[in-house]
Write an enzyme that holds these catalytic residues in place. Sequence first.
Site, PDB file in Angstrom:
ATOM      1  N   HIS A  14      23.425  31.602  23.148  1.00 59.14           N
ATOM      2  CA  HIS A  14      22.684  32.869  22.942  1.00 59.14           C
ATOM      3  C   HIS A  14      23.627  33.882  22.503  1.00 59.14           C
ATOM      4  O   HIS A  14      23.336  35.084  22.919  1.00 59.14           O
ATOM      5  CB  HIS A  14      22.132  33.057  24.459  1.00 59.14           C
ATOM      6  CG  HIS A  14      21.055  32.105  24.638  1.00 59.14           C
ATOM      7  ND1 HIS A  14      19.736  31.935  24.089  1.00 59.14           N
ATOM      8  CD2 HIS A  14      20.907  31.037  25.722  1.00 59.14           C
ATOM      9  CE1 HIS A  14      18.961  31.016  24.391  1.00 59.14           C
ATOM     10  NE2 HIS A  14      19.824  30.644  25.427  1.00 59.14           N
ATOM     11  N   ASN A  38      45.107  59.102  52.617  1.00 56.45           N
ATOM     12  CA  ASN A  38      44.374  58.033  52.229  1.00 56.45           C
ATOM     13  C   ASN A  38      43.042  58.355  51.873  1.00 56.45           C
ATOM     14  O   ASN A  38      42.431  58.598  52.624  1.00 56.45           O
ATOM     15  CB  ASN A  38      44.477  56.629  52.766  1.00 56.45           C
ATOM     16  CG  ASN A  38      43.538  55.439  52.321  1.00 56.45           C
ATOM     17  OD1 ASN A  38      43.214  55.346  51.094  1.00 56.45           O
ATOM     18  ND2 ASN A  38      42.847  54.631  53.170  1.00 56.45           N
ATOM     19  N   GLY A  39      42.496  58.477  50.501  1.00 52.88           N
ATOM     20  CA  GLY A  39      41.061  58.745  50.227  1.00 52.88           C
ATOM     21  C   GLY A  39      41.249  59.782  49.168  1.00 52.88           C
ATOM     22  O   GLY A  39      42.112  59.721  48.321  1.00 52.88           O
ATOM     23  N   LYS A  56      44.294  45.985  47.583  1.00 54.06           N
ATOM     24  CA  LYS A  56      43.126  45.346  48.487  1.00 54.06           C
ATOM     25  C   LYS A  56      42.451  46.396  49.344  1.00 54.06           C
ATOM     26  O   LYS A  56      42.886  47.567  49.510  1.00 54.06           O
ATOM     27  CB  LYS A  56      43.695  44.449  49.364  1.00 54.06           C
ATOM     28  CG  LYS A  56      43.137  43.340  49.926  1.00 54.06           C
ATOM     29  CD  LYS A  56      43.762  42.227  50.597  1.00 54.06           C
ATOM     30  CE  LYS A  56      43.129  40.947  51.122  1.00 54.06           C
ATOM     31  NZ  LYS A  56      42.784  40.228  50.048  1.00 54.06           N
ATOM     32  N   GLU A 115      34.181  33.189  39.722  1.00 57.07           N
ATOM     33  CA  GLU A 115      35.350  33.542  40.723  1.00 57.07           C
ATOM     34  C   GLU A 115      36.861  33.186  40.019  1.00 57.07           C
ATOM     35  O   GLU A 115      37.550  33.791  40.154  1.00 57.07           O
ATOM     36  CB  GLU A 115      34.983  33.012  42.097  1.00 57.07           C
ATOM     37  CG  GLU A 115      36.457  33.085  42.872  1.00 57.07           C
ATOM     38  CD  GLU A 115      36.666  34.569  43.343  1.00 57.07           C
ATOM     39  OE1 GLU A 115      35.915  35.256  43.194  1.00 57.07           O
ATOM     40  OE2 GLU A 115      37.637  34.539  44.029  1.00 57.07           O
ATOM     41  N   GLU A 123      42.659  38.898  36.999  1.00 50.16           N
ATOM     42  CA  GLU A 123      43.166  39.805  37.594  1.00 50.16           C
ATOM     43  C   GLU A 123      44.820  39.429  37.813  1.00 50.16           C
ATOM     44  O   GLU A 123      45.579  40.411  38.003  1.00 50.16           O
ATOM     45  CB  GLU A 123      42.432  40.259  39.215  1.00 50.16           C
ATOM     46  CG  GLU A 123      42.472  39.064  40.170  1.00 50.16           C
ATOM     47  CD  GLU A 123      41.988  39.508  41.198  1.00 50.16           C
ATOM     48  OE1 GLU A 123      41.260  38.766  42.176  1.00 50.16           O
ATOM     49  OE2 GLU A 123      42.239  40.541  41.765  1.00 50.16           O
ATOM     50  N   CYS A 176      45.876  52.792  49.137  1.00 50.90           N
ATOM     51  CA  CYS A 176      46.862  53.850  49.795  1.00 50.90           C
ATOM     52  C   CYS A 176      47.009  53.218  51.212  1.00 50.90           C
ATOM     53  O   CYS A 176      45.972  52.989  51.942  1.00 50.90           O
ATOM     54  CB  CYS A 176      46.646  55.185  49.846  1.00 50.90           C
ATOM     55  SG  CYS A 176      46.572  55.948  48.144  1.00 50.90           S
ATOM     56  N   TRP A 228      48.287  54.390  45.945  1.00 52.21           N
ATOM     57  CA  TRP A 228      47.368  53.829  44.758  1.00 52.21           C
ATOM     58  C   TRP A 228      46.743  55.188  44.169  1.00 52.21           C
ATOM     59  O   TRP A 228      45.918  55.671  44.861  1.00 52.21           O
ATOM     60  CB  TRP A 228      46.495  52.614  45.388  1.00 52.21           C
ATOM     61  CG  TRP A 228      45.379  52.119  44.364  1.00 52.21           C
ATOM     62  CD1 TRP A 228      45.968  50.956  43.716  1.00 52.21           C
ATOM     63  CD2 TRP A 228      44.458  52.496  43.601  1.00 52.21           C
ATOM     64  NE1 TRP A 228      44.981  50.697  42.627  1.00 52.21           N
ATOM     65  CE2 TRP A 228      43.898  51.532  42.920  1.00 52.21           C
ATOM     66  CE3 TRP A 228      43.590  53.650  43.986  1.00 52.21           C
ATOM     67  CZ2 TRP A 228      42.968  51.730  41.869  1.00 52.21           C
ATOM     68  CZ3 TRP A 228      42.235  53.699  43.180  1.00 52.21           C
ATOM     69  CH2 TRP A 228      41.964  52.832  42.441  1.00 52.21           C
ATOM     70  N   ARG A 257      48.028  47.479  50.032  1.00 55.74           N
ATOM     71  CA  ARG A 257      46.908  48.713  49.741  1.00 55.74           C
ATOM     72  C   ARG A 257      47.383  49.615  48.590  1.00 55.74           C
ATOM     73  O   ARG A 257      46.556  50.544  48.150  1.00 55.74           O
ATOM     74  CB  ARG A 257      46.975  49.557  50.966  1.00 55.74           C
ATOM     75  CG  ARG A 257      46.300  48.832  52.305  1.00 55.74           C
ATOM     76  CD  ARG A 257      46.283  49.524  53.431  1.00 55.74           C
ATOM     77  NE  ARG A 257      45.421  50.434  53.138  1.00 55.74           N
ATOM     78  CZ  ARG A 257      43.763  50.196  53.510  1.00 55.74           C
ATOM     79  NH1 ARG A 257      43.526  49.256  54.189  1.00 55.74           N
ATOM     80  NH2 ARG A 257      43.073  51.243  53.279  1.00 55.74           N
ATOM     81  N   LYS A 303      39.652  35.533  39.118  1.00 55.76           N
ATOM     82  CA  LYS A 303      41.035  35.455  39.563  1.00 55.76           C
ATOM     83  C   LYS A 303      42.003  35.175  38.655  1.00 55.76           C
ATOM     84  O   LYS A 303      43.242  35.813  38.722  1.00 55.76           O
ATOM     85  CB  LYS A 303      41.134  34.341  40.369  1.00 55.76           C
ATOM     86  CG  LYS A 303      40.417  34.159  41.738  1.00 55.76           C
ATOM     87  CD  LYS A 303      41.538  34.884  42.947  1.00 55.76           C
ATOM     88  CE  LYS A 303      40.774  35.402  43.862  1.00 55.76           C
ATOM     89  NZ  LYS A 303      39.649  36.136  43.932  1.00 55.76           N
TER      90      LYS A 303
END
Length: 578
Positions: free
Chosen positions: A476, A100-101, A573, A453, A460, A2, A74, A27, A457
């Site tokens: 294994h 936001n929260g 983010k 990484e 996502e 948010c 978000w 955000r 990437k």
Amino acid sequence: MCGIIGYIGFRKASEVILQGLKTLEYRGYDSAGIAISNEKGIEIRKGAGKVADVSNSLLFTSLNGKIGIGHNRWATHGKVCDKNAHPHSDCSGNIALVHNGVIENYFVLKEELISKGHKFKSETDSEIIVHLIEENCKSMWLENAFVEAIEKLQGSYAIVLVEKSGQKLFAARKNSPLIVGIGKQEYFFASDIPAVLSYTKKIVPIEDECIVIASRSGFKIFNFTGTKIKPKIIKVKWSSKVAEKGGFPHFMLKEIYEQKLALYNSLSTNVSKAKKMIVNAKNIHIIACGTSYHASIIFSILLEKHLKKNAKAFIASEYRTIANPDKDVLAIAISQSGETADTLQAIRFAKSNNAKLLALTNVVGSSLARISNEIVYLNAGPEMSIAATKTFSSQLAIIYKLIFENLEQKTIPKLIESALSHEQKIKSLAPKLKKKNDIFFIARGLSYPIAMEGALKLKELSYLHAEAYPGGELKHGPLSLIRSGVPIIVLAPDDESLPKIYGNIKEVKARGAFVIAFTNSAEIIKEVDIAISIEKTQSELYPFLMLPILQLLAYYVSVSRGIDPDRPRNLAKSVTVE
Ligand code: F6R
């Protein structure tokens, strides 16, 4: 998680707020909304969708007025739909608020407010705040009503509230970021600095558990116990151009290309105090999430191997359950944003057990920076794309500077440049991968966290399933997934692990895998389906060659699948909820 924004001054607020919302879109982009106070009262426009679309259809900038608030959502409480978009107003329409929260005690408060006759229009936790303030206003002035409402909230929040008279903005923060930008007789509230850079570079990062009240003639800050706080103004050097794509189709590609410069800046950071802390530490815990966690793994390997330190990397959200910090522990938090809730909670836990705290972060004045004993700033410049790219390589550069004496400042940026020279070849791989369901990465040693990484990437940004394994682990278990045509991406630099990774390639080829290798070994080039040959360098430095290649791969697979790599679904983010 948010983005919130507020403006009071002499400009057309809807334009300032819309620009801020576009900058803060990283955000959250489930919905967007704006509330402007003007001669008609408080006018609210909001809806589900990306800010540009919502604003175009609801004509945000047709609203007149010089004070207002805005929000990018978000979703946490309540589905993605128009009614759950912020701002939320009280029953009377006298006040409106963005948040936001997460309000953890919202259910109890909501029941109480419903019993007192309040009518709720959304399913969000945020809406209770505005009704709580309205309820308090029955017996006190707005300022006191705001403060008393804040006292009742449990959870995390950055809030901005606008009132009908259009004279003041009210804000509060606890465990969610909030800054104030200072202009001449105008003030800007935002979740993050880039949102206000076009107007001011004078920033006050608001401390946790503080309230801010701004009018056109000034602003005051006081903490939750009522003590007045002197604002600490910082002058940021970032240009407002950071919030523009500069000719690139996406922020992600721009930021991949900015890495060379970012690394020069990171490598010129003074790390001597941090180095001393590391040298003196008995035990080191490195704490981070996601991409930053991959930097932590590399850090722990280098600390163990080169400085003979007892070092361990922890996923931040697991830290409190599995770690046992004490006064002999140096807890190092790595976080681009410095606001990641999981990392902050872990580091607070370490602090409460007397560990010393060192932070590696990109954001000056962030929550992480404020609670740490020592900070090393990445100096990578703001990162606008959801996926971390330049800030990850900057984290690695700082880590290398902390580990290796006499690191040649120019070598690392040059490796980045060399990797980027393969862009067209990497782009040509995208059509071969874009319809595959599962993609595996294998690597060994320091290349393994880079493979992790690369897989993160890719998943996502392209929504394809991707996993990374150390080459030796395949046999294994995961080898049973390898069948004809399954793509395996191999990082095979000519370091000490080369003979073994060669063996792993043989194993997967024998089972029909389609192997793509990034390598400088002639034997491996002969063995695989597609090879991109990379330059030779010192074995510890290969991460800087491999990383941009995998970033570009994820970028082009994402684009080839018609996805916006800057805005992958469900992600945001700066993850400020646990
Ligand atoms: C992935 C990505 C995330 C972040 C993670 C931690 O591309 O960007 O995995 O790395 O959310 O964020 P920071 O570093 O801000 O704590």
